[in-house]
Scaffold this motif. Structure first.
Motif, PDB file in Angstrom:
ATOM      1  N   ILE A 186       3.583  43.695 100.318  1.00  0.00           N
ATOM      2  CA  ILE A 186       2.632  44.146  99.288  1.00  0.00           C
ATOM      3  C   ILE A 186       2.388  45.640  99.429  1.00  0.00           C
ATOM      4  N   ARG A 187       2.412  46.344  98.296  1.00  0.00           N
ATOM      5  CA  ARG A 187       2.033  47.773  98.309  1.00  0.00           C
ATOM      6  C   ARG A 187       0.519  47.848  98.146  1.00  0.00           C
ATOM      7  N   GLY A 188      -0.192  48.117  99.239  1.00  0.00           N
ATOM      8  CA  GLY A 188      -1.652  48.194  99.199  1.00  0.00           C
ATOM      9  C   GLY A 188      -2.140  49.595  98.927  1.00  0.00           C
ATOM     10  N   THR A 189      -3.466  49.759  98.882  1.00  0.00           N
ATOM     11  CA  THR A 189      -4.047  51.075  98.633  1.00  0.00           C
ATOM     12  C   THR A 189      -3.941  51.979  99.863  1.00  0.00           C
ATOM     13  N   VAL A 190      -3.830  51.370 101.035  1.00  0.00           N
ATOM     14  CA  VAL A 190      -3.765  52.149 102.287  1.00  0.00           C
ATOM     15  C   VAL A 190      -2.379  52.073 102.927  1.00  0.00           C
ATOM     16  N   VAL A 191      -1.820  50.857 103.037  1.00  0.00           N
ATOM     17  CA  VAL A 191      -0.507  50.684 103.667  1.00  0.00           C
ATOM     18  C   VAL A 191       0.450  49.971 102.718  1.00  0.00           C
ATOM     19  N   ASP A 192       1.749  50.175 102.963  1.00  0.00           N
ATOM     20  CA  ASP A 192       2.799  49.550 102.167  1.00  0.00           C
ATOM     21  C   ASP A 192       3.526  48.533 103.040  1.00  0.00           C
ATOM     22  N   GLY A 193       3.459  47.254 102.634  1.00  0.00           N
ATOM     23  CA  GLY A 193       4.088  46.188 103.400  1.00  0.00           C
ATOM     24  C   GLY A 193       5.586  46.371 103.577  1.00  0.00           C
ATOM     25  N   HIS A 194       6.220  47.154 102.690  1.00  0.00           N
ATOM     26  CA  HIS A 194       7.661  47.399 102.816  1.00  0.00           C
ATOM     27  C   HIS A 194       8.000  48.136 104.120  1.00  0.00           C
ATOM     28  N   ASP A 195       7.019  48.867 104.652  1.00  0.00           N
ATOM     29  CA  ASP A 195       7.233  49.598 105.912  1.00  0.00           C
ATOM     30  C   ASP A 195       7.244  48.656 107.113  1.00  0.00           C
ATOM     31  N   TYR A 196       6.868  47.387 106.878  1.00  0.00           N
ATOM     32  CA  TYR A 196       6.743  46.433 107.997  1.00  0.00           C
ATOM     33  C   TYR A 196       7.719  45.262 107.891  1.00  0.00           C
ATOM     34  N   ILE A 197       8.728  45.433 107.027  1.00  0.00           N
ATOM     35  CA  ILE A 197       9.729  44.364 106.878  1.00  0.00           C
ATOM     36  C   ILE A 197      10.475  44.118 108.190  1.00  0.00           C
ATOM     37  N   ASP A 198      10.822  45.197 108.896  1.00  0.00           N
ATOM     38  CA  ASP A 198      11.533  45.047 110.181  1.00  0.00           C
ATOM     39  C   ASP A 198      10.686  44.277 111.191  1.00  0.00           C
ATOM     40  N   GLN A 199       9.380  44.547 111.192  1.00  0.00           N
ATOM     41  CA  GLN A 199       8.474  43.844 112.106  1.00  0.00           C
ATOM     42  C   GLN A 199       8.433  42.356 111.766  1.00  0.00           C
ATOM     43  N   ALA A 200       8.415  42.037 110.470  1.00  0.00           N
ATOM     44  CA  ALA A 200       8.401  40.639 110.037  1.00  0.00           C
ATOM     45  C   ALA A 200       9.713  39.945 110.408  1.00  0.00           C
ATOM     46  N   THR A 201      10.804  40.672 110.253  1.00  0.00           N
ATOM     47  CA  THR A 201      12.119  40.142 110.619  1.00  0.00           C
ATOM     48  C   THR A 201      12.170  39.824 112.113  1.00  0.00           C
TER      49      THR A 201
ATOM     50  N   THR B  38      16.945  35.448 103.905  1.00  0.00           N
ATOM     51  CA  THR B  38      17.018  35.527 102.440  1.00  0.00           C
ATOM     52  C   THR B  38      16.098  36.650 101.954  1.00  0.00           C
ATOM     53  N   TYR B  39      16.648  37.514 101.096  1.00  0.00           N
ATOM     54  CA  TYR B  39      15.865  38.609 100.523  1.00  0.00           C
ATOM     55  C   TYR B  39      15.680  38.356  99.034  1.00  0.00           C
ATOM     56  N   VAL B  40      14.440  38.337  98.594  1.00  0.00           N
ATOM     57  CA  VAL B  40      14.110  38.072  97.193  1.00  0.00           C
ATOM     58  C   VAL B  40      13.488  39.332  96.602  1.00  0.00           C
ATOM     59  N   GLU B  41      14.165  39.886  95.577  1.00  0.00           N
ATOM     60  CA  GLU B  41      13.653  41.101  94.925  1.00  0.00           C
ATOM     61  C   GLU B  41      12.878  40.724  93.653  1.00  0.00           C
ATOM     62  N   VAL B  42      11.682  41.293  93.519  1.00  0.00           N
ATOM     63  CA  VAL B  42      10.849  41.069  92.332  1.00  0.00           C
ATOM     64  C   VAL B  42      10.280  42.407  91.867  1.00  0.00           C
ATOM     65  N   ASP B  43       9.781  42.449  90.644  1.00  0.00           N
ATOM     66  CA  ASP B  43       9.157  43.683  90.140  1.00  0.00           C
ATOM     67  C   ASP B  43       7.785  43.914  90.766  1.00  0.00           C
ATOM     68  N   ASP B  44       7.058  42.818  91.004  1.00  0.00           N
ATOM     69  CA  ASP B  44       5.658  42.927  91.431  1.00  0.00           C
ATOM     70  C   ASP B  44       5.371  41.879  92.501  1.00  0.00           C
ATOM     71  N   THR B  45       5.259  42.311  93.753  1.00  0.00           N
ATOM     72  CA  THR B  45       5.047  41.356  94.845  1.00  0.00           C
ATOM     73  C   THR B  45       3.632  40.784  94.842  1.00  0.00           C
ATOM     74  N   GLN B  46       2.649  41.494  94.281  1.00  0.00           N
ATOM     75  CA  GLN B  46       1.292  40.930  94.196  1.00  0.00           C
ATOM     76  C   GLN B  46       1.284  39.707  93.285  1.00  0.00           C
ATOM     77  N   SER B  47       1.950  39.835  92.140  1.00  0.00           N
ATOM     78  CA  SER B  47       2.051  38.715  91.209  1.00  0.00           C
ATOM     79  C   SER B  47       2.852  37.573  91.846  1.00  0.00           C
ATOM     80  N   ALA B  48       3.966  37.933  92.507  1.00  0.00           N
ATOM     81  CA  ALA B  48       4.802  36.927  93.167  1.00  0.00           C
ATOM     82  C   ALA B  48       4.014  36.169  94.230  1.00  0.00           C
ATOM     83  N   LEU B  49       3.221  36.910  95.032  1.00  0.00           N
ATOM     84  CA  LEU B  49       2.419  36.278  96.091  1.00  0.00           C
ATOM     85  C   LEU B  49       1.460  35.250  95.502  1.00  0.00           C
TER      86      LEU B  49
END
Length: 487
Positions: free
Chosen positions: A43-58, A79-90
């Motif tokens: 999730i791209r939040g107002t303070v941090v971007d979850g994309h920066d933590y994909i490696d940690q999740a992996t 499996t990698y799933v690409e979407v336009d909006d991860t907030q909506s997807a979540l």
């Protein structure tokens, strides 16, 4: 365990790398919580971007990553799933993961600047009195029938919302009443939920630190009604100038309530005293322990929603007469020395004006009205001078103090407030940074039959300074001080 393909049902997918016929253990948007065979949603939040933590999740053992942009390194077996909006997807994934529990309840969302907590909480009380099992998701608390859980946000994240709703459905809850904030709507936390109804209370100045303009704030609220299904009802306050705006594009059944204008549900204030309101609702008189014209609107919203949900008119009016005020919302007591102390959550200009006008409409003007008020730090700065202007114009004395300064200098916040005080009212005001000392000073200034209003924090039992929360309860503190002084 569910399969990834089932969790992704109805999510708009751009691309999938890897298989979706994989078993999923849990879902997370916090990489620190990820363990073996979990899904991580970036999730791209107002303070941090979850994309920066994909490696940690992996590294934590994620079986799948849902993201808006693929990481540079693709790991085999994930499996990698690409979407336009991860907030909506979540939101949609969370609903699927928990078996779409909102569809097993009659879920009603309450939105607006002021009154959300009162309306949703009193609806919970009313339906409990009517004999139903009921759920509540509010700023103050989450209730799964009678089991209470602590609330952390006005509208919790999608996973939390759906987890509690699954608990509600499992407990046999039939109705759930939920506060829906503009932040929650904007961040798609209510997507994937099936609402039976929506209630609009009012719209005034708030959250302009988050929303860039009042028009954007209004339009975000409107989105909630735009997305209501045809089977739902949309109940709006047509005395508010934005009330009809909320209904413009809704597919839901349109209905309205008002004190002044023509509406489906009408009320008239017959008496307004410190011990309650006498209302005429749809030609029937009803007494309520709640106080003030703003609560007349809240009670009418409750009446309209209950009627739309199928309850009998006479039954609803009887339960309204038994309802008790919500913690921190015009909560008051009278000391042994006949000083009235009122604690209210009013933290917007409009809410503060409503509370002060209510007090002034009831008091005889022979008493002093002493207001203690502050503004929160790291929040909308434009409302600070407005609140100070209202407090100083409608009170006989005002003490500006700290609210939750958070990371801001409390003195600087008070200085922002003081800029709003007009020259003729300046002599009424004083500033005391320490909130407890400010409350104590108000109590010392008060005399027999005077009124003290402590505004801004209401139900909150803490004060936040520089990221640290310490115990602080306005109601307990003012009661303790007045008992000690015992004038």
């Amino acid at each position: 365990m569910m399969q990834l393909k089932d969790i992704l049902y109805k999510v708009n997918l751009n691309a999938v790398t890897g298989g979706t016929s994989v078993a999923v253990n849990e879902m997370h948007f916090d990489s620190r919580k990820v363990s073996l065979n979990d899904v991580f949603v970036a999730i791209r939040g107002t303070v941090v971007d979850g994309h920066d933590y994909i490696d940690q999740a992996t590294a934590g053992g994620a079986i799948a990553i849902v993201c808006e942009k693929l990481p540079e390194v693709i790991v085999n077996g994930i499996t990698y799933v690409e979407v336009d909006d991860t907030q909506s997807a979540l939101a949609i994934m969370a609903a699927n993961f928990y078996g779409n529990p909102s569809g097993d309840l009659k879920l009603v969302g309450v939105t607006g600047t002021n009154g959300k907590t009162t309306v949703s909480t009193l609806l919970y009380q009313l339906f409990k009195k009517a004999g139903y099992k009921v759920g509540l998701m509010s700023t103050v608390k989450i209730l799964v029938d009678e089991q209470e859980y602590k609330a952390t946000h006005t509208t919790p994240d999608s996973l939390t919302v759906n987890r509690y709703m699954r608990m509600m459905a499992a407990a046999g809850v039939e109705f759930c009443f939920m506060e829906v904030s503009s932040h929650g709507i904007h961040q798609k936390r209510t997507e994937g939920l099936i609402f039976a109804g929506g209630v609009f209370t009012n719209l005034s100045h708030d959250h302009l630190d988050y929303h860039h303009s009042f028009a954007e704030y209004r339009d975000v609220k409107k989105l909630f009604f735009d997305h209501l299904p045809k089977s739902a009802f949309a109940l709006t306050n047509v005395d508010d100038k934005n009330g009809l705006v909320m209904l413009q594009n809704t597919r839901a059944k349109k209905c309205a309530y008002a004190l002044k204008n023509y509406a489906d549900y009408k009320a008239q204030i017959l008496e307004n005293q410190f011990d309650g309101l006498l209302l005429k609702i749809d030609e029937s008189e009803v007494w309520s322990r709640l106080i003030g014209s703003f609560n007349a609107y809240n009670l009418l919203a409750i009446y309209g929603a209950a009627r739309e949900l199928g309850l009998d008119k006479i039954e609803v009016l009887r339960y309204i007469s038994e309802l008790e005020s919500v913690s921190g919302r015009f909560q008051y007591f009278v000391s042994s020395s006949k000083i009235t102390a009122i604690v209210d959550y009013a933290h917007t200009p409009d809410a503060l004006k409503n509370v002060l006008e209510t007090i002034n409409s009831i008091r005889t003007k022979n008493e002093e009205l002493i207001t203690v008020v502050g503004c929160g730090g790291d929040r909308d700065k434009t409302k600070r001078p407005k609140m100070a202007n209202i407090a100083s114009a409608l009170s006989t004395k005002v003490i500006f103090t700290s609210d939750n300064p958070r990371t801001e200098d409390p003195v600087a916040i008070i200085e922002d407030m003081e800029k709003g005080v007009s020259a003729e009212n300046y002599k009424k005001t004083m500033s005391i940074t320490d909130r407890k000392q400010a409350i104590k000073t108000a109590c010392q200034l008060a005399d027999n039959k005077d009124i003290i209003l402590i505004a801004g924090k209401g139900h909150e039992t803490y004060q936040e300074v520089n990221g640290v929360r310490s115990d602080f309860d306005d109601y307990k503190i003012v009661k303790e001080i007045l008992n000690q002084l015992n004038k």
